[in-house]
Design a protein around this motif. Structure first.
Motif, mmCIF file in Angstrom:
data_model
loop_
_atom_site.group_PDB
_atom_site.id
_atom_site.type_symbol
_atom_site.label_atom_id
_atom_site.label_comp_id
_atom_site.label_asym_id
_atom_site.label_seq_id
_atom_site.Cartn_x
_atom_site.Cartn_y
_atom_site.Cartn_z
ATOM 1 N N ILE A 146 0.863 -1.174 0.000
ATOM 2 C CA ILE A 146 0.000 0.000 0.000
ATOM 3 C C ILE A 146 0.902 1.227 0.000
ATOM 4 O O ILE A 146 1.636 1.451 0.969
ATOM 5 N N PRO A 147 0.885 2.029 -1.067
ATOM 6 C CA PRO A 147 1.771 3.191 -1.144
ATOM 7 C C PRO A 147 1.578 4.161 0.029
ATOM 8 O O PRO A 147 2.546 4.675 0.570
ATOM 9 N N GLU A 148 0.313 4.405 0.400
ATOM 10 C CA GLU A 148 0.047 5.294 1.530
ATOM 11 C C GLU A 148 -1.262 4.885 2.193
ATOM 12 O O GLU A 148 -2.264 4.651 1.523
ATOM 13 N N LEU A 149 -1.229 4.803 3.513
ATOM 14 C CA LEU A 149 -2.421 4.529 4.310
ATOM 15 C C LEU A 149 -2.565 5.699 5.272
ATOM 16 O O LEU A 149 -1.779 5.857 6.204
ATOM 17 N N LYS A 150 -3.544 6.554 5.000
ATOM 18 C CA LYS A 150 -3.728 7.774 5.789
ATOM 19 C C LYS A 150 -4.166 7.446 7.213
ATOM 20 O O LYS A 150 -4.695 6.369 7.480
ATOM 21 N N ALA A 151 -3.964 8.371 8.123
ATOM 22 C CA ALA A 151 -4.363 8.201 9.520
ATOM 23 C C ALA A 151 -5.845 7.847 9.581
ATOM 24 O O ALA A 151 -6.674 8.497 8.954
ATOM 25 N N GLY A 152 -6.167 6.760 10.284
ATOM 26 C CA GLY A 152 -7.551 6.331 10.434
ATOM 27 C C GLY A 152 -8.113 5.569 9.257
ATOM 28 O O GLY A 152 -9.218 5.038 9.337
ATOM 29 N N GLN A 153 -7.396 5.484 8.149
ATOM 30 C CA GLN A 153 -7.894 4.809 6.949
ATOM 31 C C GLN A 153 -7.902 3.300 7.122
ATOM 32 O O GLN A 153 -7.011 2.726 7.741
ATOM 33 N N THR A 154 -8.927 2.666 6.549
ATOM 34 C CA THR A 154 -9.067 1.208 6.583
ATOM 35 C C THR A 154 -9.165 0.689 5.150
ATOM 36 O O THR A 154 -9.871 1.267 4.323
ATOM 37 N N LEU A 155 -8.452 -0.403 4.869
ATOM 38 C CA LEU A 155 -8.530 -1.082 3.573
ATOM 39 C C LEU A 155 -8.833 -2.552 3.808
ATOM 40 O O LEU A 155 -8.352 -3.143 4.776
ATOM 41 N N LYS A 156 -9.592 -3.143 2.889
ATOM 42 C CA LYS A 156 -9.839 -4.580 2.912
ATOM 43 C C LYS A 156 -9.196 -5.181 1.668
ATOM 44 O O LYS A 156 -9.443 -4.722 0.555
ATOM 45 N N LEU A 157 -8.384 -6.207 1.883
ATOM 46 C CA LEU A 157 -7.630 -6.857 0.821
ATOM 47 C C LEU A 157 -7.816 -8.361 0.973
ATOM 48 O O LEU A 157 -7.849 -8.851 2.105
ATOM 49 N N GLY A 158 -7.919 -9.087 -0.122
ATOM 50 C CA GLY A 158 -8.103 -10.518 0.071
ATOM 51 C C GLY A 158 -8.050 -11.329 -1.192
ATOM 52 O O GLY A 158 -7.916 -10.818 -2.297
ATOM 53 N N TYR A 159 -8.177 -12.636 -0.993
ATOM 54 C CA TYR A 159 -8.155 -13.588 -2.088
ATOM 55 C C TYR A 159 -8.926 -14.838 -1.702
ATOM 56 O O TYR A 159 -9.323 -15.012 -0.553
ATOM 57 N N ARG A 160 -9.161 -15.671 -2.693
ATOM 58 C CA ARG A 160 -9.884 -16.911 -2.475
ATOM 59 C C ARG A 160 -8.942 -18.101 -2.606
ATOM 60 O O ARG A 160 -8.015 -18.084 -3.416
ATOM 61 N N VAL A 161 -9.239 -19.103 -1.795
ATOM 62 C CA VAL A 161 -8.502 -20.362 -1.832
ATOM 63 C C VAL A 161 -9.512 -21.505 -1.850
ATOM 64 O O VAL A 161 -10.691 -21.315 -1.544
ATOM 65 N N GLN A 162 -9.019 -22.690 -2.212
ATOM 66 C CA GLN A 162 -9.867 -23.883 -2.174
ATOM 67 C C GLN A 162 -9.202 -24.920 -1.296
ATOM 68 O O GLN A 162 -7.986 -25.163 -1.402
#
Length: 164
Positions: A146-162
């Protein structure tokens, strides 16, 4: 039918929790079973918490990253192992985007997809080296940058597996 509780996920959760001591970054891992059901004649995905999983189950693994500090964080790297009892399928759709890199050596090295490796073959009695693309099913870890995550910022990142 055998049911699996991915112990790697438990270790990841514990490691993530322990790593957050005095960290400006809060990480939460969510694991859900993805089931396709029919509603009004159309297929719809439903998710429920993963507790015990059978071979063939598709799981959505999502990391929520939150900057809990009062300053922006730069070049945030979040590595997540693909549980050993599973096979990587694809990025989770509809989530925040970040630069994503993959590893086939347990997280020692990462590179953007598609990953490639050199193989040596014998053709017409001669040794030939070719570069071949590695299948996503061979990915062992994913790293979000993540190049920049501002104060208080939330990100959701993910992937699928089997589940294997």
């Amino acid at each position: 039918m055998k049911r699996y509780v991915p112990s790697v996920l438990l270790a990841l959760l514990l490691g993530t929790t322990l790593a957050q001591v005095n960290s400006p970054l809060s990480l939460t891992l969510t694991l859900n079973v993805v089931k396709t059901v029919t509603e009004n004649g159309k297929p719809v995905e439903k998710m429920s918490p993963a507790q015990g999983n059978a071979p063939g189950d598709v799981l959505s693994q999502v990391v929520t990253a939150k900057n809990i500090s009062s300053m922006a964080l730069k070049n945030v790297r979040i590595p997540v192992n693909v549980p050993r009892a599973t096979t990587y399928l694809a990025p989770e759709q509809g989530l925040d985007s970040a630069r994503t890199e993959y590893s086939i050596d347990g997280g020692k090295t990462f590179a953007p997809a598609p990953l490639k490796r050199k193989v040596t073959l014998t053709e017409n009695g001669k040794s030939v080296t070719r570069e071949v693309e590695i299948k996503p099913s061979e990915y062992q870890a994913v790293r979000y940058i993540i190049p920049e995550l501002k104060a208080g910022q939330t990100l959701k990142l993910g992937y699928r597996v089997q589940v294997k």
